[in-house]
Design a protein around this motif. Sequence first.
Motif: not given
Length: 296
Positions: A38-39, A44, A155, A188
């Motif tokens: 998930r974010n 990252t 992404e 995602h």
Amino acid sequence: MAGIVEVNGLTKSYGHVTAVDNVSFKLDEHKIYGLLGRNGAGKTTIMHMLTAQQFATSGELRVFGEAPFENCRVLNQICFIKESQKYPETYRVVDVLEVAKSLYPDWDDAFANALLEDFRLPLKRKVKKLSRGMLSSVGIVVGLASRAPLTIFDEPYLGLDAVARALFYDRLLEDYAEYPRTVILSTHLIDEVSRLLEHVLVIDNGKLILNEDADALRGRACTVSGLASAVDAFSRGREVLDRQSIGAAATATVLGALNERDWKEAESLGLDFTPVSLQQLIVHLTRTPVSGKGTE
């Protein structure tokens, strides 16, 4: 065999917040990995540490057998395409490619030019005037044409339509087959990239919760549906990721491959099965903690 990347007990903290929490894994040569979650899960941050853009708070990190920080031998073998890549104000597309050509020893001009045509990129246009999709396409061209031994896409598809995303996946697979390297995809759109992935790592709340070959994950979970009493009977003693009920009917997403005995039991209970995709599995794993054993 030593891995391209070896991470042991990697932790990154910002004050009282732990973004990456005691993570360990190894990435092998010539494989496509999915780094998923998930974010805000810590993906990252991990990629920034692998590429020497952040320091770890603790733990050990080796890329190509060495620490990556201030290490040109390591860094010129890595291409990291960020979600929000920034370029100088005056740069045109052609300028980005010229700089990339100077950075990556395995750069392929002919391939870069072919990709420019595929993605219909205007060479002389300033990068700051590109659409979101075109900006993503520039990153894809650089990442693919670099042919870096370790290529990371964070992404990579933002702003791309379905046709352009499919083009990216096709070109990646085609070139990877001819020029193997280690690729990390953080995205995602898990269902879209699932056919590309050979190994999956899932990060949740800074912790590594899944580290398995993609083939082993296929068929790892299924959803059973039928009368609630039958669903609960079948789920008993199994790991249940999710359960929903409507009146007398219910569905349960059950973790674990089914054997012949399981199928016969389900058939006797009048249950129906639906396969769970990789994306659905990861959504279930990261939405709530696994409930443990099924209804007693």
